[in-house]
Write a protein that holds these residues in place. Structure first.
Motif, PDB file in Angstrom:
ATOM      1  N   THR A  68       0.828  -1.200   0.000  1.00  0.00           N
ATOM      2  CA  THR A  68       0.000   0.000   0.000  1.00  0.00           C
ATOM      3  C   THR A  68       0.867   1.256   0.000  1.00  0.00           C
ATOM      4  O   THR A  68       0.601   2.207  -0.741  1.00  0.00           O
ATOM      5  CB  THR A  68      -0.943  -0.008   1.227  1.00  0.00           C
ATOM      6  OG1 THR A  68      -1.742  -1.192   1.179  1.00  0.00           O
ATOM      7  CG2 THR A  68      -1.833   1.218   1.260  1.00  0.00           C
ATOM      8  N   ARG A  69       1.910   1.254   0.809  1.00  0.00           N
ATOM      9  CA  ARG A  69       2.802   2.403   0.886  1.00  0.00           C
ATOM     10  C   ARG A  69       3.500   2.649  -0.457  1.00  0.00           C
ATOM     11  O   ARG A  69       3.531   3.771  -0.961  1.00  0.00           O
ATOM     12  CB  ARG A  69       3.838   2.187   1.997  1.00  0.00           C
ATOM     13  CG  ARG A  69       4.701   3.406   2.265  1.00  0.00           C
ATOM     14  CD  ARG A  69       5.663   3.244   3.436  1.00  0.00           C
ATOM     15  NE  ARG A  69       6.350   1.973   3.462  1.00  0.00           N
ATOM     16  CZ  ARG A  69       6.173   1.019   4.374  1.00  0.00           C
ATOM     17  NH1 ARG A  69       5.314   1.182   5.360  1.00  0.00           N
ATOM     18  NH2 ARG A  69       6.852  -0.099   4.315  1.00  0.00           N
ATOM     19  N   MET A  70       4.021   1.597  -1.074  1.00  0.00           N
ATOM     20  CA  MET A  70       4.730   1.754  -2.350  1.00  0.00           C
ATOM     21  C   MET A  70       3.762   2.137  -3.465  1.00  0.00           C
ATOM     22  O   MET A  70       4.108   2.947  -4.332  1.00  0.00           O
ATOM     23  CB  MET A  70       5.506   0.481  -2.687  1.00  0.00           C
ATOM     24  CG  MET A  70       6.689   0.317  -1.760  1.00  0.00           C
ATOM     25  SD  MET A  70       7.890  -1.003  -2.118  1.00  0.00           S
ATOM     26  CE  MET A  70       7.073  -2.153  -3.113  1.00  0.00           C
ATOM     27  N   ALA A  71       2.547   1.598  -3.450  1.00  0.00           N
ATOM     28  CA  ALA A  71       1.560   1.933  -4.471  1.00  0.00           C
ATOM     29  C   ALA A  71       1.159   3.402  -4.403  1.00  0.00           C
ATOM     30  O   ALA A  71       0.747   3.983  -5.414  1.00  0.00           O
ATOM     31  CB  ALA A  71       0.325   1.042  -4.334  1.00  0.00           C
ATOM     32  N   SER A  72       1.322   4.000  -3.236  1.00  0.00           N
ATOM     33  CA  SER A  72       0.966   5.412  -3.082  1.00  0.00           C
ATOM     34  C   SER A  72       2.188   6.325  -3.226  1.00  0.00           C
ATOM     35  O   SER A  72       2.119   7.506  -2.883  1.00  0.00           O
ATOM     36  CB  SER A  72       0.300   5.643  -1.726  1.00  0.00           C
ATOM     37  OG  SER A  72       1.234   5.436  -0.676  1.00  0.00           O
ATOM     38  N   GLY A  73       3.290   5.762  -3.717  1.00  0.00           N
ATOM     39  CA  GLY A  73       4.491   6.548  -3.955  1.00  0.00           C
ATOM     40  C   GLY A  73       5.433   6.629  -2.770  1.00  0.00           C
ATOM     41  O   GLY A  73       6.425   7.355  -2.810  1.00  0.00           O
ATOM     42  N   GLY A  74       5.180   5.872  -1.737  1.00  0.00           N
ATOM     43  CA  GLY A  74       6.037   5.884  -0.549  1.00  0.00           C
ATOM     44  C   GLY A  74       7.244   4.977  -0.705  1.00  0.00           C
ATOM     45  O   GLY A  74       7.434   4.320  -1.724  1.00  0.00           O
ATOM     46  N   THR A  75       8.034   4.934   0.344  1.00  0.00           N
ATOM     47  CA  THR A  75       9.249   4.124   0.349  1.00  0.00           C
ATOM     48  C   THR A  75       8.930   2.667   0.643  1.00  0.00           C
ATOM     49  O   THR A  75       7.877   2.347   1.203  1.00  0.00           O
ATOM     50  CB  THR A  75      10.225   4.646   1.415  1.00  0.00           C
ATOM     51  OG1 THR A  75       9.597   4.551   2.694  1.00  0.00           O
ATOM     52  CG2 THR A  75      10.629   6.080   1.141  1.00  0.00           C
TER      53      THR A  75
END
Length: 112
Positions: A68-75
């Motif tokens: 979820t974090r990576m899909a939203s542009g997070g690390t």
């Protein structure tokens, strides 16, 4: 020559200590102690099953958080969160806790 555990404990016939030998499944000749050991081990096995289930659930949830974090542009990782988890386990369990936490983190995110 290698010997099996039962042989090392003084029993090679697989019996449960009825011949005066050490029961291979409990490590004692005393029937009451052997029964108590078996009872305690049953509870240990139940706890182990719960730990395995919780470990797997935690890993799934952690992977979901990461995705979820990576899909939203997070690390991929949040190191401050990992440090928080490591410290929590270290405070509760000492050095062994740190090792447990490292394994939990790796189960959830994979190796670095």
């Amino acid at each position: 020559m290698m010997t099996g555990v039962a042989e090392q404990n003084g029993s090679t016939d697989g019996a449960s200590g009825t011949d005066g030998s050490v029961a291979p499944d409990t490590g004692t000749k005393e029937p009451l102690a052997a029964a108590r050991i078996a009872e305690i081990r049953q509870r240990i096995d139940e706890i182990d099953g719960t730990l395995i289930d919780l470990w797997q659930e935690r890993a799934r949830l952690s992977r979901h958080v990461g995705a979820t974090r990576m899909a939203s542009g997070g690390t991929r990782l949040v190191l401050s969160r990992e440090q928080e988890i490591l410290e929590r386990f270290r405070a509760a369990l000492g050095a062994d806790g740190t090792q447990v936490a490292l394994l939990l983190l790796r189960a959830g995110r994979g190796p670095l």
